[in-house]
Design an enzyme around this catalytic site. Sequence first.
Site, short mmCIF file in Angstrom:
data_model
loop_
_atom_site.label_atom_id
_atom_site.label_comp_id
_atom_site.label_asym_id
_atom_site.label_seq_id
_atom_site.Cartn_x
_atom_site.Cartn_y
_atom_site.Cartn_z
N CYS A 104 0.71 7.96 -7.06
CA CYS A 104 1.24 7.01 -6.62
C CYS A 104 2.70 6.36 -7.70
CB CYS A 104 -0.26 6.59 -7.65
SG CYS A 104 -1.87 7.35 -6.87
N HIS A 232 2.04 0.34 -8.91
CA HIS A 232 1.16 0.20 -8.23
C HIS A 232 -0.30 -0.40 -7.83
CE1 HIS A 232 -1.05 3.18 -5.83
NE2 HIS A 232 -1.83 3.12 -6.49
N ASN A 262 -4.38 0.42 -0.88
CA ASN A 262 -3.29 1.46 -2.10
C ASN A 262 -3.55 2.05 -1.36
OD1 ASN A 262 -3.01 3.83 -3.39
ND2 ASN A 262 -5.55 3.06 -5.08
#
Length: 306
Positions: A104, A232, A262
Site C-alpha cells: 500500500c 493511503h 482500499n
Amino acid sequence: MGHYQPARVLTNDDLAQMVETNDQWIRDRVGIVTRRIADTETVADMAAAAADKALANSGLTAGDIDLVVVATCSSVDRSPNVACRVAAKLGINAPAAYDINTACSGYSYALATADHAIRAGSARNAIVIGAEKLSDFTDWTDRSTCILFGDAAGAAVVTAVGEGEQPGVGPVLWGSVPERSDAVRIEGWRPYIQQEGQQVFRWATTALAPLALEAIKRAGYEPGDIKALVCHQANARIIEGIAKRLNLPDAIVAKDIVESGNTSAASTPLALSKLIERREVPSGSPVLLFGFGGGLTYAGQVVRCP
C-alpha cells in the site's frame, strides 16, 4: 495525473448478499460505500489506461518517456513485468521499466525512485503508476476482508525541472517495520489477502502521524502550509485519526475510500488525480502524500500540485 477505475460497482448491499454483513456496519467500521471491481481488465490494462490519461494531460508524447515505474502487489504474471506491458500498450520505445512492490505504500516508493533517477540524470521524463486488481486475491467468504478492497489505477508524469526551478517532489521519508510483516499477507501460490486488522489499525493511528510530520519537515514546510492530505485509503477512521494528529488547518483531506474502497498502491494517485480533476487543490499547492500498509512499510513526500 490520470486515473482509471473499472465500470462495475460493488455496493455494500451487494456484499450483504454474499456474506453476513450490512451497509451500516461497513460504513461505521471502515467508511466504505462502494468499490469498483475489474472483470476482464488486468493490472496492466488499468495501469496503461491511467498512464495514457496522465500522458495526454501532460502534453508530452510516448516518445518523450524514458522511464516507466509501476507499483503493484497484485499482478498475477511475474514476467514480463507490468511496466513493460504498459510501455508496449502505449508505444513507449526502449524505456527503463520496472515494477516495485511495497504493497500500500508502493506509489510513494515508486515516485521516490523516479525522482531519484531524474535527479541523478539517468531519466528525464517518467510515468509513475500505482495499479491493483485486489479482487483477484480477495476471499469473498471472509467478511473481515472482502468489504475492503477494490480495483483501480492512478498515474503521474514526472519530468525534470529547468535550471534554477524549484523541484515539485520533496524528499521521501520511507521505512518499514519488518517484525510486524505478518500483519498484512498475500502468500502462497493461490493466495488470499489476510490481515490482522486491529494490529494494523493501532499502528496506523499511533505511529504514522510523527512520520508524516517528518516528511513535511524534510520538504521545508510547516503543517499549516499543506493544502491537501492524500493518505493511503485504507480506512476512513485511520485517515481521520492521522489528519487529526497532524493538525493541518488549511488542508483538504482526501476520502476516496468512500467510493473506491482500499486499492492499495493505486489509492494515493487515484485520490490525488480526482482532487486535481475536480480542481479542489490550487495549482502549485503543497500536497502531502503518505502511503502505509503491508510489510509493514510506509513512505511519504510533499509534492506540488500540478
